[in-house]
Motif scaffolding. Structure first.
Motif, PDB file in Angstrom:
ATOM      1  N   ALA A 404       0.948  -1.344  -0.459  1.00 13.21           N
ATOM      2  CA  ALA A 404      -0.044  -0.250  -0.045  1.00 13.21           C
ATOM      3  C   ALA A 404       0.938   0.913  -0.184  1.00 13.21           C
ATOM      4  O   ALA A 404       1.029   2.151   0.231  1.00 13.21           O
ATOM      5  CB  ALA A 404      -1.002   0.124   1.045  1.00 13.21           C
ATOM      6  N   GLY A 405       2.187   1.283   0.305  1.00 10.84           N
ATOM      7  CA  GLY A 405       3.406   2.380   0.321  1.00 10.84           C
ATOM      8  C   GLY A 405       3.237   3.198  -0.896  1.00 10.84           C
ATOM      9  O   GLY A 405       3.112   4.193  -0.761  1.00 10.84           O
ATOM     10  N   VAL A 406       2.883   2.412  -2.206  1.00 16.56           N
ATOM     11  CA  VAL A 406       2.668   3.295  -3.301  1.00 16.56           C
ATOM     12  C   VAL A 406       1.510   4.324  -3.869  1.00 16.56           C
ATOM     13  O   VAL A 406       1.922   5.130  -4.375  1.00 16.56           O
ATOM     14  CB  VAL A 406       2.643   2.135  -4.630  1.00 16.56           C
ATOM     15  CG1 VAL A 406       3.654   1.295  -4.676  1.00 16.56           C
ATOM     16  CG2 VAL A 406       1.746   1.586  -4.571  1.00 16.56           C
ATOM     17  N   ALA A 407       0.725   4.484  -2.491  1.00 16.24           N
ATOM     18  CA  ALA A 407      -0.447   5.047  -2.422  1.00 16.24           C
ATOM     19  C   ALA A 407       0.401   6.798  -2.060  1.00 16.24           C
ATOM     20  O   ALA A 407      -0.697   7.217  -2.068  1.00 16.24           O
ATOM     21  CB  ALA A 407      -1.192   5.161  -1.159  1.00 16.24           C
ATOM     22  N   THR A 408       1.763   6.484  -1.803  1.00 17.18           N
ATOM     23  CA  THR A 408       2.406   8.100  -1.941  1.00 17.18           C
ATOM     24  C   THR A 408       2.460   8.482  -2.777  1.00 17.18           C
ATOM     25  O   THR A 408       2.175   9.997  -3.152  1.00 17.18           O
ATOM     26  CB  THR A 408       3.799   7.967  -1.631  1.00 17.18           C
ATOM     27  OG1 THR A 408       3.591   7.426   0.830  1.00 17.18           O
ATOM     28  CG2 THR A 408       4.422   8.949  -0.733  1.00 17.18           C
ATOM     29  N   ALA A 409       2.629   7.871  -4.136  1.00 12.49           N
ATOM     30  CA  ALA A 409       2.372   8.267  -5.503  1.00 12.49           C
ATOM     31  C   ALA A 409       1.178   9.783  -5.634  1.00 12.49           C
ATOM     32  O   ALA A 409       1.139   9.891  -6.452  1.00 12.49           O
ATOM     33  CB  ALA A 409       3.277   7.973  -6.751  1.00 12.49           C
ATOM     34  N   LEU A 414      -4.879  13.118  -5.387  1.00 10.48           N
ATOM     35  CA  LEU A 414      -6.057  12.911  -5.090  1.00 10.48           C
ATOM     36  C   LEU A 414      -6.550  13.522  -3.824  1.00 10.48           C
ATOM     37  O   LEU A 414      -7.452  13.138  -3.324  1.00 10.48           O
ATOM     38  CB  LEU A 414      -6.443  11.537  -4.685  1.00 10.48           C
ATOM     39  CG  LEU A 414      -6.494  10.853  -6.159  1.00 10.48           C
ATOM     40  CD1 LEU A 414      -6.459   8.955  -5.666  1.00 10.48           C
ATOM     41  CD2 LEU A 414      -7.334  11.255  -7.153  1.00 10.48           C
ATOM     42  N   GLY A 415      -4.593  13.789  -3.369  1.00  8.92           N
ATOM     43  CA  GLY A 415      -5.157  14.507  -2.101  1.00  8.92           C
ATOM     44  C   GLY A 415      -4.812  13.134  -1.007  1.00  8.92           C
ATOM     45  O   GLY A 415      -4.163  12.287  -0.941  1.00  8.92           O
ATOM     46  N   TYR A 416      -3.889  13.944   0.497  1.00 11.76           N
ATOM     47  CA  TYR A 416      -3.080  13.147   1.512  1.00 11.76           C
ATOM     48  C   TYR A 416      -4.394  12.245   1.781  1.00 11.76           C
ATOM     49  O   TYR A 416      -4.091  10.974   2.516  1.00 11.76           O
ATOM     50  CB  TYR A 416      -2.235  13.721   2.277  1.00 11.76           C
ATOM     51  CG  TYR A 416      -1.862  13.096   3.024  1.00 11.76           C
ATOM     52  CD1 TYR A 416      -0.401  12.576   3.535  1.00 11.76           C
ATOM     53  CD2 TYR A 416      -2.679  12.702   4.772  1.00 11.76           C
ATOM     54  CE1 TYR A 416       0.343  11.990   4.264  1.00 11.76           C
ATOM     55  CE2 TYR A 416      -2.019  12.321   5.605  1.00 11.76           C
ATOM     56  CZ  TYR A 416      -0.530  11.393   5.527  1.00 11.76           C
ATOM     57  OH  TYR A 416      -0.155  11.081   6.724  1.00 11.76           O
ATOM     58  N   LYS A 417      -5.514  12.804   2.238  1.00  9.49           N
ATOM     59  CA  LYS A 417      -6.286  12.237   2.777  1.00  9.49           C
ATOM     60  C   LYS A 417      -6.916  11.183   2.153  1.00  9.49           C
ATOM     61  O   LYS A 417      -6.845   9.026   2.690  1.00  9.49           O
ATOM     62  CB  LYS A 417      -7.967  13.208   3.106  1.00  9.49           C
ATOM     63  CG  LYS A 417      -8.786  12.604   4.481  1.00  9.49           C
ATOM     64  CD  LYS A 417      -9.603  13.119   4.853  1.00  9.49           C
ATOM     65  CE  LYS A 417     -11.045  13.136   5.846  1.00  9.49           C
ATOM     66  NZ  LYS A 417     -12.036  13.605   6.094  1.00  9.49           N
ATOM     67  N   ILE A 422      -7.203   5.227   0.592  1.00  9.28           N
ATOM     68  CA  ILE A 422      -6.961   4.180  -0.429  1.00  9.28           C
ATOM     69  C   ILE A 422      -6.166   2.908   0.280  1.00  9.28           C
ATOM     70  O   ILE A 422      -5.919   1.822   0.253  1.00  9.28           O
ATOM     71  CB  ILE A 422      -6.318   4.910  -1.634  1.00  9.28           C
ATOM     72  CG1 ILE A 422      -7.369   5.555  -2.492  1.00  9.28           C
ATOM     73  CG2 ILE A 422      -5.689   3.592  -3.008  1.00  9.28           C
ATOM     74  CD1 ILE A 422      -6.984   6.102  -3.754  1.00  9.28           C
ATOM     75  N   ALA A 423      -4.816   3.227   0.806  1.00  7.02           N
ATOM     76  CA  ALA A 423      -3.698   2.439   1.797  1.00  7.02           C
ATOM     77  C   ALA A 423      -4.221   2.081   2.305  1.00  7.02           C
ATOM     78  O   ALA A 423      -4.692   0.693   2.417  1.00  7.02           O
ATOM     79  CB  ALA A 423      -2.202   3.819   1.907  1.00  7.02           C
ATOM     80  N   LYS A 424      -5.111   2.110   3.522  1.00  7.59           N
ATOM     81  CA  LYS A 424      -5.952   1.251   4.695  1.00  7.59           C
ATOM     82  C   LYS A 424      -6.907   0.550   3.997  1.00  7.59           C
ATOM     83  O   LYS A 424      -7.183  -0.790   4.638  1.00  7.59           O
ATOM     84  CB  LYS A 424      -6.386   2.314   5.146  1.00  7.59           C
ATOM     85  CG  LYS A 424      -6.255   3.274   6.380  1.00  7.59           C
ATOM     86  CD  LYS A 424      -7.033   4.158   7.414  1.00  7.59           C
ATOM     87  CE  LYS A 424      -5.675   5.115   8.090  1.00  7.59           C
ATOM     88  NZ  LYS A 424      -6.533   6.603   8.972  1.00  7.59           N
ATOM     89  N   GLN A 425      -7.510   1.172   2.562  1.00  5.94           N
ATOM     90  CA  GLN A 425      -8.146   0.667   2.394  1.00  5.94           C
ATOM     91  C   GLN A 425      -7.458  -1.181   1.863  1.00  5.94           C
ATOM     92  O   GLN A 425      -7.940  -2.904   1.722  1.00  5.94           O
ATOM     93  CB  GLN A 425      -9.844   0.694   1.548  1.00  5.94           C
ATOM     94  CG  GLN A 425     -10.530  -0.387   1.053  1.00  5.94           C
ATOM     95  CD  GLN A 425     -11.332   1.148  -1.120  1.00  5.94           C
ATOM     96  OE1 GLN A 425     -10.939   1.855  -0.965  1.00  5.94           O
ATOM     97  NE2 GLN A 425     -12.231  -0.441  -1.198  1.00  5.94           N
ATOM     98  N   ALA A 426      -6.701  -0.603   0.876  1.00  3.39           N
ATOM     99  CA  ALA A 426      -5.765  -1.918   0.469  1.00  3.39           C
ATOM    100  C   ALA A 426      -5.054  -2.564   1.488  1.00  3.39           C
ATOM    101  O   ALA A 426      -5.298  -4.233   1.151  1.00  3.39           O
ATOM    102  CB  ALA A 426      -4.894  -1.423  -0.241  1.00  3.39           C
ATOM    103  N   VAL A 427      -4.794  -2.112   2.812  1.00  4.12           N
ATOM    104  CA  VAL A 427      -4.518  -3.519   3.391  1.00  4.12           C
ATOM    105  C   VAL A 427      -5.364  -4.376   4.057  1.00  4.12           C
ATOM    106  O   VAL A 427      -5.945  -5.420   3.694  1.00  4.12           O
ATOM    107  CB  VAL A 427      -3.369  -2.171   4.284  1.00  4.12           C
ATOM    108  CG1 VAL A 427      -3.320  -3.610   5.821  1.00  4.12           C
ATOM    109  CG2 VAL A 427      -2.279  -2.052   4.440  1.00  4.12           C
ATOM    110  N   ARG A 428      -6.231  -3.557   4.405  1.00  3.11           N
ATOM    111  CA  ARG A 428      -7.451  -4.150   4.896  1.00  3.11           C
ATOM    112  C   ARG A 428      -8.512  -5.509   4.097  1.00  3.11           C
ATOM    113  O   ARG A 428      -8.937  -5.956   5.033  1.00  3.11           O
ATOM    114  CB  ARG A 428      -8.797  -3.255   5.836  1.00  3.11           C
ATOM    115  CG  ARG A 428      -9.546  -4.003   6.263  1.00  3.11           C
ATOM    116  CD  ARG A 428     -10.709  -2.206   6.588  1.00  3.11           C
ATOM    117  NE  ARG A 428     -11.925  -1.666   4.967  1.00  3.11           N
ATOM    118  CZ  ARG A 428     -11.281  -0.440   4.730  1.00  3.11           C
ATOM    119  NH1 ARG A 428     -10.486   0.312   5.752  1.00  3.11           N
ATOM    120  NH2 ARG A 428     -11.632   0.426   4.062  1.00  3.11           N
TER     121      ARG A 428
END
Length: 468
Positions: A404-409, A414-417, A422-428
């Motif tokens: 999910a770390g690629v969400a930084t890009a 899309l904005g930080y929030k 998205i990162a949390k959803q990917a992990v969950r």
């Protein structure tokens, strides 16, 4: 065993008849049964070198008979070449600021010089350990100078090993520059990087440590030889004082200088503390790198397994087929040893009183061992680990793409929030970031491919991309 009688200010004592050491060495052997380790052979070589330089200088000053001087010089050269090693019987750690070490050398050289001149061992009327071999010297200027020469000698092969390590790491950096992996901070997924970048960082670190050690070693070039007991140069001729350090510099090959303040150079050990500190810094850096190597190679099936270390030996007496990262492990253990020695060296330097530090023997014992252990650790690290590391390319790519770390890009678009959601959803949900973004229609596939291009996330500039 046949013996001869020798006397000193304490009294008379039987010494083995054929021994080149004398009564003062024998007393020290009995008093200091501490580590069971002899004095470092490089230290002994440098003690003998100082005796040779002193004889050369005292001869030129007209203070030493030519025959006696030549015998002392010849005996010193034999010791420097490794002869009579078994005659140096004093423990490496000893009381008396190194007087026992100095006298052990004086007695061996004196007795060998007597032998060369045709007289028997122990007949010090011909060549006396104090009056002739130790002429114009004190333990208090001989021992620190020998210590500095020894550090300079021992650091040369250590620096050579650091250069080899630097080269090996750079080679791996080039080899792994096409390997995309996940970077990690605090052991959690961060952002993509190239494995070659990690190894390049290690290489830069190793070279910085080498340079730091090289720079600090220059402090060893200033010596207090000629200051004798406390820095007043008592019992020293003017010609000796002016020429002993230049003569020693010529014989040793080092650009030695006599300390500007002989009192300071006699009583303070801060130069040795500084060298030890540079060694500790290097050791900590290498241990950190070795921790990384162990983590990156963990597995082989249930860990990160992004790299494979060369298998060097069986890892277990009970678990068949197990192979452990023994080389990085031993480097870390050496780092602990060096860190412990650094504390001892600092305490020894602090413990000096007034015009002399009496704790040089334990400082030198630890410092010499630190340097030699580091040399061995770096050599085996280069040859038995770094050179044989393999990258598990598919594993690196798979872990990166599933992170999910690629969400930084996504943050600039899309904005930080939203990117965090998205990162949390990917992990969950155990889904990829790419899948979620496309499913939710947040970006087109073309846009997302450009944003999540791993090469662009590793700092690769246009025109430098390499094929996977």
């Amino acid at each position: 065993m046949r013996t001869r009688l020798e006397s000193d200010s304490i009294g008379t004592k039987a010494v083995p008849e054929n021994a080149y050491y004398g009564v003062q060495s024998l007393r020290a052997q009995e008093n200091f049964q501490i580590t069971g380790h002899p004095m470092n052979p490089v230290f002994l070589k440098n003690l003998a070198l100082i005796k040779k330089a002193a004889a050369v200088t005292n001869l030129a000053a007209g203070k030493l008979d030519a025959q006696v001087a030549e015998a002392i010089i010849k005996a010193s050269e034999e010791v420097m070449d490794g002869s009579f090693r078994e005659e140096f019987i004093v423990d490496a750690v000893q009381g008396g600021a190194g007087t026992s070490a100095n006298m052990n050398m004086n007695e061996v050289i004196a007795n060998r010089a007597c032998e060369l001149l045709g007289t028997r061992k122990g007949d010090y009327s011909t060549v006396h350990p104090n009056d002739h071999v130790n002429m114009a010297q004190s333990t208090n200027d001989v021992i620190p100078t020998a210590g500095k020469l020894t550090v300079l000698d021992l650091l040369q092969p250590l620096e050579g090993e650091l250069k080899r390590l630097h080269s090996a790491l750079l080679k791996k950096s080039d080899e792994f520059d096409d390997v995309i992996k996940m970077g990690r901070t605090q052991l959690q997924d961060a952002v993509p990087m190239r494995l070659g970048q990690a190894f390049h960082a290690y290489a830069v670190m190793a070279e910085r440590d080498r340079k730091r050690i090289s720079d600090i070693s220059r402090e060893m070039l200033s010596v207090n030889l000629g200051g004798t007991a406390i820095g007043t140069s008592i019992n020293v001729s003017e010609k000796y004082l002016d020429n002993i350090v230049p003569n020693l510099a010529s014989l040793s090959g080092y650009p030695l200088v006599q300390a500007d303040d002989l009192f300071d150079a006699t009583e303070n050990l801060d130069g040795f503390v500084a060298v030890s500190g540079a060694l500790k810094t290097c050791a900590m850096d290498l241990s950190k790198m070795c921790n990384d190597l162990r983590l990156l190679s963990s597995g082989p099936k249930t860990g990160l397994a992004e790299i494979s270390l060369p298998a060097k030996q069986n890892g277990s007496s009970i678990m068949p087929g197990k192979v452990n990262p023994v080389i990085p492990e031993v480097v870390t253990q050496v780092a602990y040893l060096v860190a412990g020695h650094d504390v001892t060296i600092a305490m020894a330097a602090e413990a000096g009183q007034m015009e002399l530090n009496a704790f040089e023997p334990v400082a030198f014992y630890n410092l010499f061992e630190s340097i030699e252990a580091m040399e061995g650790a770096i050599r085996t690290l280069t040859d038995n680990c770094i050179a044989g590391i393999r990258a598990n390319r598919a594993r690196c790519r798979a872990l990166m793409e599933s992170s999910a770390g690629v969400a930084t890009a996504l943050s600039p678009y899309l904005g930080y929030k939203k990117s965090a959601e998205i990162a949390k959803q990917a992990v969950r949900e155990d889904r990829t970031v790419r899948e979620i973004v496309l499913t939710d229609g947040l970006m087109t596939e073309q846009e997302l491919s450009r944003v999540l291009d791993p090469w662009s996330m590793t700092g690769v500039r246009a025109g430098t991309r390499q094929a996977m």
